[in-house]
Design a protein around this motif. Structure first.
Motif, short mmCIF file in Angstrom:
data_model
loop_
_atom_site.label_atom_id
_atom_site.label_comp_id
_atom_site.label_asym_id
_atom_site.label_seq_id
_atom_site.Cartn_x
_atom_site.Cartn_y
_atom_site.Cartn_z
N LEU A 39 30.85 37.08 41.24
CA LEU A 39 32.23 37.36 41.65
C LEU A 39 33.10 37.59 40.42
O LEU A 39 33.99 38.44 40.43
N ARG A 40 32.84 36.84 39.37
CA ARG A 40 33.60 37.04 38.14
C ARG A 40 33.40 38.44 37.58
O ARG A 40 34.28 39.00 36.96
N LEU A 41 32.23 38.99 37.77
CA LEU A 41 31.99 40.35 37.31
C LEU A 41 32.40 41.36 38.38
O LEU A 41 31.99 42.51 38.34
N LEU A 42 33.17 40.90 39.33
CA LEU A 42 33.83 41.76 40.30
C LEU A 42 32.85 42.47 41.22
O LEU A 42 33.11 43.58 41.67
N GLU A 43 31.76 41.81 41.53
CA GLU A 43 30.84 42.43 42.48
C GLU A 43 31.34 42.16 43.88
O GLU A 43 31.64 41.03 44.24
N ASN A 68 41.61 40.26 33.24
CA ASN A 68 42.58 39.20 33.49
C ASN A 68 41.84 38.00 34.07
O ASN A 68 41.46 38.00 35.25
N ARG A 69 41.64 36.99 33.25
CA ARG A 69 40.83 35.86 33.71
C ARG A 69 41.54 35.02 34.75
O ARG A 69 40.90 34.38 35.57
N ASP A 70 42.86 35.03 34.74
CA ASP A 70 43.59 34.26 35.76
C ASP A 70 43.26 34.76 37.15
O ASP A 70 43.10 33.98 38.09
N PHE A 71 43.17 36.05 37.26
CA PHE A 71 42.85 36.63 38.57
C PHE A 71 41.48 36.15 39.02
O PHE A 71 41.29 35.73 40.16
N ASP A 73 39.83 33.52 37.99
CA ASP A 73 39.83 32.08 38.28
C ASP A 73 40.41 31.81 39.65
O ASP A 73 39.90 30.96 40.39
N ALA A 74 41.45 32.54 39.99
CA ALA A 74 42.03 32.33 41.33
C ALA A 74 41.04 32.75 42.41
O ALA A 74 40.95 32.09 43.45
N ALA A 75 40.30 33.79 42.17
CA ALA A 75 39.30 34.20 43.16
C ALA A 75 38.21 33.14 43.30
O ALA A 75 37.76 32.82 44.41
N VAL A 76 37.80 32.58 42.18
CA VAL A 76 36.79 31.54 42.24
C VAL A 76 37.36 30.31 42.97
O VAL A 76 36.67 29.67 43.77
N ASP A 77 38.63 30.00 42.71
CA ASP A 77 39.25 28.89 43.43
C ASP A 77 39.23 29.14 44.92
O ASP A 77 38.98 28.23 45.72
N GLY A 78 39.50 30.39 45.29
CA GLY A 78 39.48 30.72 46.71
C GLY A 78 38.11 30.52 47.31
O GLY A 78 37.97 29.99 48.42
N GLU A 106 29.34 30.45 31.37
CA GLU A 106 28.08 30.68 30.67
C GLU A 106 27.18 31.62 31.47
O GLU A 106 26.56 32.53 30.93
N ARG A 107 27.15 31.42 32.74
CA ARG A 107 26.27 32.22 33.58
C ARG A 107 26.72 33.67 33.61
O ARG A 107 25.91 34.59 33.63
N GLU A 108 28.01 33.85 33.57
CA GLU A 108 28.55 35.21 33.59
C GLU A 108 28.04 36.01 32.42
O GLU A 108 27.66 37.17 32.55
#
Lengths: 308, 642
Positions: A39-43, A68-71, A73-78, A106-108
């Protein structure tokens, strides 16, 4: 039973049930870390989230950006908030959140390395940058090579790609692990190509030219003015674009004196006709930021209220 | 052949690699002469060196350019085919010259619409003219593909005999170079190049043909011209070429229209049925051929090379046939090549508005703030349309990551507001995006729920164990109930160590420091408790140091003036006196000042004693002392103001 005794029994029962469920606290599953790293890599992220307006990526354009890491992080929070509506679950999440975030970082970084078969570098991803390219070259030349470089300690080093994908037939997204100073987009190599060069701006439109190469080094020869020496290609008359090969050989020999000798072998002719894959560089500019990126809406008020 | 290897990233070109033996039938004769005995009869054995002649296995072709069915800007590129065998173009004899000098027998030609007739699967007898077959001694049976062209096409599009050798060469690459070698097994590749440049907007078929024994057909040298030339061989209008492609009567491809057009579903449309038959079916003359198709647009798909040259040439044409070993198609599109496209890209950071010179003017003006926020339409929770700021994951500047590792729990926590009152929905949208993506994956939800349940259970156990004193080191696993195990452990600890197993004792507090001389009496009066009880509480007992009980020996004051001045010295009696005074006041109208205890006390004593009045009894007990004093002062009571 007295109320205190009743609650005591209830607590004991709850503890026993919990004890049967698990002994040691389980670690956050690696499967979920993988899912969140992707998800962090926007898949799976719809394109409208990435580019909200069509004009932000007009046809035949390339647009560079920071991630934009804040975005994210918010997605991961969701994603982590799923099913956690009580304060108990929220407290649990808050207690392990920092550790989870480090693991996803790290995984990213390792994800692309594993897919591309590159050696894995441990550590969290640095500043991630990338570009969006919308052009006909993507549909017309599948398998383009894209490489980014940056200067580290005076030497040029390749910047690892984290993701490189065609989102649409004519749109490509690439993410890099770091801030590159130079990006190269190269024609897919495949097999070597032979051909001629089109007419320049001050040459007749229906003429074709060959840049003369030095047979010893394979480099294009340049004349006194620094321009490459060009030989006009002779064609068969009344024929659709058929090259008169014998005449071309003679013309190359004449223009390439004294290096080429009396006659040109077929191998040397192949060398002269060789067309290397074209490489388009994009470099960082020293211009100040105001010249590079100009906002169309100037709201300094907005800037004060937002975190940068 | 050079012995040193080619370095990685390099390639070496050779003009030709000639085989030691060209293809054909040979006889090997073995002779051996023995000096002592007689001669031995020589032995003859037949040997055959084979080489592809009419067909090429697919594995022999390494790659082709342009790629099959590709559509790109190839108008400056020459088509080529790369073969795995380095000697293949020189293995067969194109003419009678010796191996060392003869030209290659392969040629690559590209032909556009209306320039060729491609025959698939004809017998070898049909692929070559009779005289050529006889000259070559062709005895093979079987089928192959053939290309039929008119002499006009040969003159205009085919390579000349002296050009053949220049169009074939060999290259050698390092096997480890994956990009150049692309899967070759020995690093040597032979290349056959075409000599014709494609034109934009046309589809071409590329054919690798065998010129064995037909070199005489190739065109003669003609003085060259400097310009590219015409677009196609037959400079005819497209509809004429299309008609020639479809209306083929005497040759190899038939068009049979046997059914009337059908109507589809009552709509006013019909689809003509066109059926093609292969070459060896007897031609069926039926209805006349359908009208020619409209002018063909540059075909993006398959190109039908089925040309009737008789329709294109005024006189009956001379046709030539060549066996085809490999063929593919490609389209030369318009729009510039790779270099033109990439060097003209509109470069910028994300958020830069489009360059007006590059494309059409956009309909709406892009609004981008300095931070990278753009304006999007939003429907608020009230249902009103509004405009909001949004910044996606891609921003033109570097954004510092939020350091506090406290997660958002609801999307509204992430909602921000700009100073202009518009909402900033970036992070809230991101939160919801993550949530929705997670919701769509059932497996993710299941794994998360399972982990959460196990983690909470483990924490509950740990918290419970931590609270129970004296249970460090108790084995908590095992089938027994945990609470029972802990209870047993606590009891065992108490049995062994006494109360110390339960925990530390409460440190004693020094009550004596807290209380001053009369504080205990104050407590007793204030709480309305008997002083003995207070003395019990504060005495050493439960605590190791307590209040000295002897201080509780209540010393009642006998000095009347002192009592009057400090009513508190009466101790608990003061309250009783107050009550009594209040009762007396209630009975008599004029309020009696409370301070004149003298009068009150006298009055109370003079009144008949009430039963059950504990305070009165105590007064009575004390009264003798008090009375004695009162008697002494009695005369002066009225005019003594207190």
């Amino acid at each position: 039973m007295e109320p205190i005794e009743r609650s005591e029994a209830a607590i004991g029962q709850a503890v026993d049930v919990a004890h049967q469920q698990s002994d040691a606290e389980p670690e956050f599953p690696a499967e979920l870390v993988e899912w969140l790293a992707r998800l962090r890599l926007l898949e799976g992220v719809p394109f409208s989230y990435l580019v909200p307006h069509e004009e932000m990526l007009p046809p035949e354009s390339i647009r560079f950006f920071h991630l934009n890491r804040d975005f994210l992080d918010a997605a991961v929070d969701g994603a982590l908030s799923l099913g956690g509506s009580t304060s108990r679950e929220r407290a649990l999440l808050e207690s392990v959140y920092e550790a989870i975030r480090d693991r996803i970082d790290e995984r990213e970084r390792m994800l692309w390395a594993e897919r591309a078969g590159l050696p894995v570098e441990r550590g969290a991803a640095e500043t991630v940058t990338g570009f969006l390219l919308r052009s006909r070259v993507i549909s017309g030349w599948p398998g383009m090579h894209m490489r980014a470089y940056r200067v580290v300690d005076g030497a040029e080093q390749e910047v690892r790609p984290l993701r490189m994908e065609r989102l649409a037939p004519a749109v490509m997204l690439a993410l890099f692990d770091g801030v590159p100073s130079r990006l190269e987009i190269e024609e897919p190599r495949g097999s070597l190509q032979f051909g001629v060069d089109p007419a320049g701006p001050d040459q007749p439109a229906d003429s074709r030219w060959v840049n003369l190469r030095d047979p010893a080094t394979g480099q294009v020869k340049t004349g006194e003015d620094g321009e490459p020496i060009q030989v006009q290609v002779p064609f068969r008359p009344d024929a659709p674009g058929v090259i008169d090969v014998t005449a071309l050989r003679a013309a190359l020999v004449e223009a390439g004196q004294p290096d080429l000798g009396d006659a040109i072998e077929p191998a040397e002719l192949a060398l002269q006709l060789l067309q290397y894959p074209y490489r388009q560089p994009f470099g960082a500019t020293d211009d100040p930021m105001e010249d590079v990126f100009a906002p169309t809406v100037d709201l300094s008020v907005v800037r004060r209220s937002q975190e940068l | 052949m050079a012995d040193d290897d080619v370095a990685k990233g390099q390639l070496r070109l050779y003009s030709s690699v000639r085989p030691a033996l060209s293809a054909g039938s040979y006889t090997v004769r073995l002779e051996q002469a023995i000096t002592s005995a007689g001669a031995i009869a020589p032995v003859d054995r037949p040997m055959e060196v084979t080489a592809p002649r009419f067909a090429l296995a697919g594995t022999e072709v390494q790659s082709v350019f342009p790629p099959p069915n590709a559509n790109g800007a190839f108008d400056t590129r020459l088509a080529q085919i790369v073969l795995r065998r380095r000697t293949l173009p020189w293995e067969r004899a194109a003419n009678a010259a010796p191996v060392a000098t003869r030209p290659p027998w392969l040629a690559l030609v590209i032909l556009g619409e209306g320039e060729a007739n491609f025959l698939k699967g004809v017998s070898i007898a049909d692929a070559l003219p009779q005289d050529v077959r006889a000259a070559l001694g062709v005895t093979e049976q079987g089928t192959c593909d053939a290309l039929e062209v008119s002499s006009t096409v040969v003159d205009k599009a085919f390579p000349r005999e002296d050009e053949l050798e220049a169009l074939c060469h060999v290259r050698r690459v390092n096997l480890l170079d994956t990009e150049l070698a692309t899967g070759d097994d020995d690093g040597y590749l032979s290349v056959v190049v075409c000599n014709r440049l494609p034109q934009q907007g046309q589809t071409y078929g590329a054919y690798l043909i065998s010129l064995e024994g037909q070199l005489a057909v190739l065109p003669d040298p003609v003085p060259p011209a400097p310009t590219v030339g015409t677009t196609s061989v037959y400079e005819a209008p497209p509809e004429v070429i299309a008609a020639a492609s479809y209306a083929n009567t005497g040759g190899t491809v038939e068009l049979v229209d046997t059914e009337p057009p059908e109507f589809l579903d009552g709509e006013d449309r019909y689809k003509p049925v066109i059926r093609r038959t292969s070459a060896w079916q007897t031609p069926v003359t039926a209805a006349p051929p359908p009208p020619p198709a409209p002018a063909p647009t540059p075909s993006q798909g398959t190109l039908q090379h089925a040309t009737d040259f008789a329709a294109l040439e005024p006189e009956p044409p001379v046709l030539h046939r060549f066996p085809v070993l490999a063929h593919w198609q490609f389209t030369c599109g318009t729009g510039g090549d790779f270099q033109a496209l990439t060097s003209n890209l509109d470069v910028g950071l994300l958020g830069t508005p489009p360059n007006p010179t590059h494309g059409p003017k956009p309909a709406t003006r892009l609004e981008v703030a300095d931070t990278g926020h753009t304006v999007v339409d939003q429907v608020t929770w009230r249902g009103e349309p509004a405009r909001a700021w949004y910044r996606g994951p891609f921003v033109p500047r570097h954004v510092t990551r939020r350091a506090a590792p406290v997660p958002y729990h609801v999307a509204d926590q992430a909602l921000r507001f700009g100073a202009d009152g518009r909402a900033d929905v970036s992070l809230a949208a991101a939160f919801e995006l993550g949530r929705l993506l997670a919701l769509s994956d059932a497996r993710y939800a299941a794994v998360l729920h399972r982990w959460r349940r196990a983690a909470l259970a483990a924490r509950r156990v740990a918290a419970a164990v931590a609270r129970v004193p004296g249970t460090e080191g108790v084995a908590t696993d095992g089938g027994e109930s945990l609470t029972r195990t802990l209870g047993v452990a606590v009891l065992a600890g108490v049995a062994a160590d006494g109360a110390a197993a339960l925990g530390d004792t409460v440190p004693p507090t020094d009550v004596d420091d807290l209380l001053a001389d009369d504080d205990a009496a104050v407590i007793a009066e204030g709480l309305g408790l008997p002083p003995s009880f207070v003395g019990d509480v504060l005495s050493p007992g439960l605590t190791q140091e307590g209040y000295d009980r002897s201080r509780f020996e209540s010393r009642l004051e006998t000095d009347f003036n002192l009592i009057v001045a400090q009513k508190v010295r009466l101790g608990h009696l003061g309250k009783g006196l107050t009550d009594r005074v209040a009762a007396t006041q209630a009975e008599s109208n004029p309020p009696v000042p409370e301070s004149t205890l003298q009068a009150a006390g006298a009055r109370a004593a003079a009144e008949p004693k009430r039963d059950g009045d504990a305070e009165a009894d105590v007064v009575e007990q004390l009264w003798p002392g008090l009375r004695a004093r009162l008697d002494e002062e009695g005369g002066r009571g009225a005019d003594r103001a207190v």
